[in-house]
Design a protein around this motif. Structure first.
Motif, mmCIF file in Angstrom:
data_model
loop_
_atom_site.group_PDB
_atom_site.id
_atom_site.type_symbol
_atom_site.label_atom_id
_atom_site.label_comp_id
_atom_site.label_asym_id
_atom_site.label_seq_id
_atom_site.Cartn_x
_atom_site.Cartn_y
_atom_site.Cartn_z
ATOM 1 N N CYS A 1 -33.680 52.096 79.286
ATOM 2 C CA CYS A 1 -33.556 52.460 77.872
ATOM 3 C C CYS A 1 -34.148 53.853 77.649
ATOM 4 O O CYS A 1 -34.888 54.363 78.488
ATOM 5 C CB CYS A 1 -34.276 51.455 76.972
ATOM 6 S SG CYS A 1 -35.990 51.232 77.372
ATOM 7 N N SER A 2 -33.753 54.436 76.544
ATOM 8 C CA SER A 2 -34.357 55.697 76.090
ATOM 9 C C SER A 2 -35.585 55.305 75.283
ATOM 10 O O SER A 2 -35.485 54.502 74.349
ATOM 11 C CB SER A 2 -33.330 56.435 75.228
ATOM 12 O OG SER A 2 -33.935 57.482 74.529
ATOM 13 N N LEU A 3 -36.744 55.858 75.629
ATOM 14 C CA LEU A 3 -38.008 55.377 75.059
ATOM 15 C C LEU A 3 -38.628 56.376 74.085
ATOM 16 O O LEU A 3 -38.613 57.590 74.342
ATOM 17 C CB LEU A 3 -39.011 55.130 76.188
ATOM 18 C CG LEU A 3 -38.734 53.911 77.074
ATOM 19 C CD1 LEU A 3 -39.367 54.099 78.446
ATOM 20 C CD2 LEU A 3 -39.277 52.651 76.399
ATOM 21 N N GLY A 4 -39.185 55.857 72.991
ATOM 22 C CA GLY A 4 -39.905 56.699 72.035
ATOM 23 C C GLY A 4 -41.320 56.176 71.849
ATOM 24 O O GLY A 4 -41.530 54.982 71.629
ATOM 25 N N MET A 5 -42.286 57.051 71.967
ATOM 26 C CA MET A 5 -43.683 56.680 71.779
ATOM 27 C C MET A 5 -44.035 56.780 70.274
ATOM 28 O O MET A 5 -43.280 57.366 69.506
ATOM 29 C CB MET A 5 -44.581 57.613 72.606
ATOM 30 C CG MET A 5 -44.293 57.566 74.095
ATOM 31 S SD MET A 5 -44.580 55.917 74.781
ATOM 32 C CE MET A 5 -42.978 55.538 75.484
#
Lengths: 137, 480
Positions: free
Chosen positions: B59-63
């Motif tokens: 997945c494309s991850l966002g913090m």
């Protein structure tokens, strides 16, 4: 002044308008310079440099031109006061004249890391040209 | 929140495939409900755009410090398959290996009765802001060594202690630097700027540790309540910026050559093992090494000043750790199917921090059982944090966590609503001294324009992708 800062959370987003392409490049140059140095008095030029840029389209040409100008500001400590430019096909070239960076006069801005393609928009309008561009801070 | 976004838990959200056309995997981001209220649509779109890139894994991850950047959002993480994946400067940023480090000292707040004087001296010692020049004189030969050997080269030149190097991520030098792909222009920008802080959100901060959350790990990391620390946040300066600019141009062409369909021009990329991709990686690694040397030199300038002012020993100011925020690296990670074991992937972190959990061989021996130290800076008036990487981060985020508080207000809006003098005065009333080249720089970086660092850090702690070890209170700040 024919540039204005638009909203952007992290970086500096500018709208620049001009009646001709060379003026659009010049105004974009001043938009970059005022981001770097804050508003400053355009004193009589003491130095000048050739500036050349190219690109397959208008967006690439303007990003290349502003990247070249950014390079001159960092390596030659150039604060631009005038541009003499010609835009032709895939290239823009000419002279940028200015003064040397002086901390007492030019410390009102913020460093620019690069010229971004994100959200870039180049439009021909009834009055000339409009550019929206982001300077990465 | 956009109604296509699915809430998974108190700290986790999902962007389903189809949110933007061509997504190969979903997007996942970590935010509390309160922080989610302020999330920009542009950041969501960017996170989804990353999910369209070839070879992206899981997945494309966002913090939780996610906000609108260029190409990737700030706070974005993505890993790419070695054979099918790509490398993109938009997933690293202009400021390659922008990062943060902290040293401890043998001082407490009581030892510094004149904080304003100390901050003025630091401002005079560390070149800061637009147009600043380094006191370091590098030859082309020195620069070449620095691009290859990073922090170790700075120590060799006399800027630090041998123990510093092992306390840096990658031991202060990424393998794979290829100097032939670092342009002459990059070198011209890099030589006078090595040992300078820069501007924008870069800073140098004097802090006191005011709360220990995990005494055992704090002891392992060498931090104790009341201790004065110095945190340094900066990157690869004009050298790294030029490398990004140069290679974006090359990769724009590569996108066409390799028939890669992109939703955003700033995601220009190339297959990892293509000539264009390998050239960018080599130049990026060299820039990352320059950044580690840059932070090392600044650390030395700070230590020398503190020795002179307070009579403490240079050796009494050890580096706790140094982490990169903007980088792409080859790492070994578990496949989605754990039975398949580990594989070599290229992890992009754009405004995100490596947070490797206990046991990883990349972590220096003395910290290996505790997990990698993670340094999360606050914003002038808010606390910074020392955390540790976790096993959960290894499983969920390719060993990654947030990198800071994350902006919520634009620079132009900050300048309209705040004055630098008022921000500085307000901070002074709270016992925090601020020094910058101009008042606008203070207004643009006021604490109110960032998410509260405590809330951001609490999300990564609650999500289990790192755990809080200690909190640091700001006492004095230099902004570039």
């Amino acid at each position: 002044m024919t540039f204005e800062e638009l909203e952007h959370t992290a970086d500096v987003r500018m709208r620049i308008t001009a009646p001709t392409l060379p003026e659009l490049f010049a105004e974009s140059g001043f938009a970059l310079a005022e981001t770097l140095y804050g508003e400053y008095q355009r004193d009589a030029a003491t130095v000048s440099f050739l500036i050349e840029a190219e690109g397959k389209d208008a967006e690439e040409k303007i990003v290349d031109f502003l990247s070249e100008l950014l390079f001159l500001t960092e390596t030659e400590y150039l604060v631009p006061v005038s541009f003499d430019l010609a835009a032709d096909g895939n290239a823009v070239c000419g002279t940028v004249s200015g003064v040397l960076f002086d901390r007492t006069k030019h410390a009102g801005g913020i460093g620019v890391k690069g010229i971004s393609y994100s959200g870039i928009s180049f439009t021909k309008t009834a009055a000339g040209y409009e550019l929206i561009i982001i300077f990465d801070i | 929140m956009n109604d296509q976004i699915r809430n998974i838990s108190d700290t986790e959200w999902e962007i389903p495939q189809g949110f933007v056309s061509g997504m190969r995997v979903p997007g996942t981001f970590f935010l509390s409900h309160r922080l989610a209220e302020g999330l920009e649509e542009g950041a969501l779109t960017q996170l989804a755009n990353v999910a369209t890139l070839p070879g992206i894994l899981r997945c494309s991850l966002g913090m939780p410090d996610i906000h609108w950047g260029y190409g990737f959002p700030i706070g974005g993480v993505a890993a790419f398959d070695e054979d099918e994946g790509v490398i993109s400067p938009g997933g690293v940023g202009f400021d390659i290996n922008c990062g943060v480090r902290m040293i401890t000292t043998a001082l407490t707040a009581a030892d510094i009765p004149d904080m304003k004087g100390l901050i003025e001296d630091l401002f005079a010692t560390v070149p800061t802001g637009v147009g600043s020049k380094s006191p370091v004189r590098l030859s082309q030969h020195d620069l070449s060594n620095m691009l290859t050997d990073g922090a170790a080269n700075a120590v060799e030149l006399g800027y630090g202690m041998e123990g510093d190097v092992r306390r840096c991520e990658e031991r202060g030098a990424m393998p794979g630097a290829e100097l032939e792909f670092v342009s002459k222009k990059s070198r011209v920008r890099g030589i006078p700027q090595c040992g300078t802080l820069g501007s924008g959100n870069h800073f140098l901060e004097v802090q006191a540790i005011d709360e220990i959350a995990d005494p055992a790990t704090a002891k392992t990391f060498g931090v104790a309540e009341g201790q004065i620390c110095v945190m340094i946040h900066c990157g690869s300066r004009g050298l790294g910026h030029q490398v990004c600019t140069d290679h974006l141009k090359v990769l724009e062409e590569a996108v066409k050559k390799y028939n890669i369909d992109l939703p955003d021009r700033q995601l220009a990329c190339a297959p990892l093992h293509s000539p264009e991709g390998e050239a960018y990686f080599g130049a990026m690694a060299a820039s990352a090494n320059y950044a580690w040397a840059n932070r090392q030199i600044i650390t030395h300038l700070v230590r020398e000043l503190l020795v002179k002012k307070f009579g403490i020993a240079y050796e009494e100011m050890p580096l706790v750790y140094d982490v990169a925020h903007n980088v792409a690296k080859w790492e070994e990670h578990e496949a989605a199917d754990a039975a398949a074991g580990r594989s070599r992937v290229c992890v992009h972190r754009k405004g995100a921090t490596r947070a490797f959990g206990p046991g990883r061989s990349e972590i220096v021996q003395e910290f290996r059982d505790a997990g990698q130290p993670v340094i999360i800076p606050g914003s002038m008036g808010t606390s910074s944090y020392l955390l540790a990487g976790t096993t959960t981060a290894m499983k969920r985020t390719f060993g990654s966590t947030c990198h800071g508080a994350g902006r919520v207000q634009s620079r132009s809006s900050a300048k309209r609503s705040l004055t630098g003098a008022a921000v500085a005065s307000d901070l002074a009333k709270r016992g925090i001294i601020v020094r910058a080249p101009n008042a606008a720089a203070i207004a643009e970086e006021a604490p109110d324009v960032y998410k509260p660092s405590s809330e951001v850090v609490q999300v990564v702690h609650d999500a289990g992708i790192s755990r809080i070890v200690a909190r640091l209170r700001p006492l004095g700040v230099i902004k570039g």
